[in-house]
Design a protein around this motif. Sequence first.
Motif, PDB file in Angstrom:
ATOM      1  N   SER A 152      -5.053  -5.417   1.754  1.00 42.13           N
ATOM      2  CA  SER A 152      -4.833  -6.880   1.389  1.00 42.13           C
ATOM      3  C   SER A 152      -3.080  -6.962   2.072  1.00 42.13           C
ATOM      4  O   SER A 152      -2.723  -8.055   2.404  1.00 42.13           O
ATOM      5  N   TRP A 153      -2.454  -6.043   1.888  1.00 45.55           N
ATOM      6  CA  TRP A 153      -0.895  -5.965   2.455  1.00 45.55           C
ATOM      7  C   TRP A 153      -1.163  -6.244   4.082  1.00 45.55           C
ATOM      8  O   TRP A 153      -0.096  -7.209   4.254  1.00 45.55           O
TER       9      TRP A 153
ATOM     10  N   ASP B  21      -0.220   9.822   1.470  1.00 44.64           N
ATOM     11  CA  ASP B  21      -0.666  10.257   0.184  1.00 44.64           C
ATOM     12  C   ASP B  21      -1.361   8.964  -0.541  1.00 44.64           C
ATOM     13  O   ASP B  21      -0.351   8.138  -0.803  1.00 44.64           O
ATOM     14  N   LEU B  22      -2.467   8.847  -0.420  1.00 49.50           N
ATOM     15  CA  LEU B  22      -3.061   7.631  -1.000  1.00 49.50           C
ATOM     16  C   LEU B  22      -2.850   7.304  -2.441  1.00 49.50           C
ATOM     17  O   LEU B  22      -2.806   6.050  -3.031  1.00 49.50           O
ATOM     18  N   SER B  23      -2.348   8.275  -3.111  1.00 44.24           N
ATOM     19  CA  SER B  23      -1.976   7.918  -4.544  1.00 44.24           C
ATOM     20  C   SER B  23      -0.783   7.540  -4.587  1.00 44.24           C
ATOM     21  O   SER B  23      -0.479   7.148  -5.792  1.00 44.24           O
ATOM     22  N   GLN B  24      -0.062   7.383  -3.705  1.00 43.82           N
ATOM     23  CA  GLN B  24       1.176   6.672  -3.679  1.00 43.82           C
ATOM     24  C   GLN B  24       1.182   5.560  -2.452  1.00 43.82           C
ATOM     25  O   GLN B  24       1.764   5.821  -1.487  1.00 43.82           O
ATOM     26  N   PRO B  25       0.564   4.421  -3.043  1.00 41.89           N
ATOM     27  CA  PRO B  25       0.310   3.572  -2.085  1.00 41.89           C
ATOM     28  C   PRO B  25       1.812   2.809  -1.260  1.00 41.89           C
ATOM     29  O   PRO B  25       1.790   2.565  -0.284  1.00 41.89           O
ATOM     30  N   ASP B  26       2.952   2.766  -2.122  1.00 46.34           N
ATOM     31  CA  ASP B  26       4.305   2.396  -1.663  1.00 46.34           C
ATOM     32  C   ASP B  26       4.713   3.053  -0.447  1.00 46.34           C
ATOM     33  O   ASP B  26       5.287   2.484   0.644  1.00 46.34           O
ATOM     34  N   LYS B  27       4.252   4.339  -0.417  1.00 46.33           N
ATOM     35  CA  LYS B  27       4.934   5.244   0.771  1.00 46.33           C
ATOM     36  C   LYS B  27       3.898   5.132   2.023  1.00 46.33           C
ATOM     37  O   LYS B  27       4.193   5.176   3.102  1.00 46.33           O
TER      38      LYS B  27
ATOM     39  N   THR C  59       5.205   1.903   3.555  1.00 41.80           N
ATOM     40  CA  THR C  59       6.221   2.029   4.148  1.00 41.80           C
ATOM     41  C   THR C  59       5.852   2.747   5.535  1.00 41.80           C
ATOM     42  O   THR C  59       6.417   2.199   6.631  1.00 41.80           O
ATOM     43  N   VAL C  60       4.957   3.648   5.634  1.00 44.85           N
ATOM     44  CA  VAL C  60       4.556   4.184   7.021  1.00 44.85           C
ATOM     45  C   VAL C  60       3.855   3.281   7.693  1.00 44.85           C
ATOM     46  O   VAL C  60       4.109   2.928   9.061  1.00 44.85           O
ATOM     47  N   LEU C  61       2.909   2.172   7.173  1.00 45.80           N
ATOM     48  CA  LEU C  61       2.349   1.029   7.852  1.00 45.80           C
ATOM     49  C   LEU C  61       3.537   0.093   8.354  1.00 45.80           C
ATOM     50  O   LEU C  61       3.323  -0.552   9.540  1.00 45.80           O
ATOM     51  N   GLY C  62       4.516  -0.216   7.524  1.00 42.14           N
ATOM     52  CA  GLY C  62       5.507  -1.072   8.098  1.00 42.14           C
ATOM     53  C   GLY C  62       6.169  -0.535   9.298  1.00 42.14           C
ATOM     54  O   GLY C  62       6.477  -1.553  10.111  1.00 42.14           O
TER      55      GLY C  62
END
Length: 142
Positions: A14-15, A122-128, A131-134
């Motif tokens: 979605s992001w 770490d998929l349990s930390q979607p924000d991180k 950040t990598v995808l950004g």
Amino acid sequence: MSPAEAGAMGAVKSWLESRGVRVDRTGNGILSFEAARDQCLVEIEPAGVVRCQFGVDLEELRDLIAGSATEDLGEDELVRAARYHLQTIAKPYAARLTAGGFAEEYDVTAEHAVIGYVHPVDLSQPDKVLTVLGRCLEILGK
């Protein structure tokens, strides 16, 4: 894939789509999209890896190099040419990807050669993950 991983992958999809990125999902849950003027395939794996791959089909490269010549290109020469070709394609992005925490890897099979840049997430930390995808989108110009 666990429900938490599936939820994280859905959030990532979605992001990306909210940023105009066309995302494909494979049967095994891998999300992928094209970047770097369609020269790079980016994959997000449920196992917790973001992989940016620049690749070349070895038969196509052999045909391109040999053209109408009757002399056959040796495998070592072909792999060397593929590596050079891939390094040339990846060069504008390589330093920034490695500075961003991506590790470089090569994969050569009978069919293709790939230079990849891999970053564990770490998929349990979607924000991180985002950040990598950004960073990936910024570097690869998608």
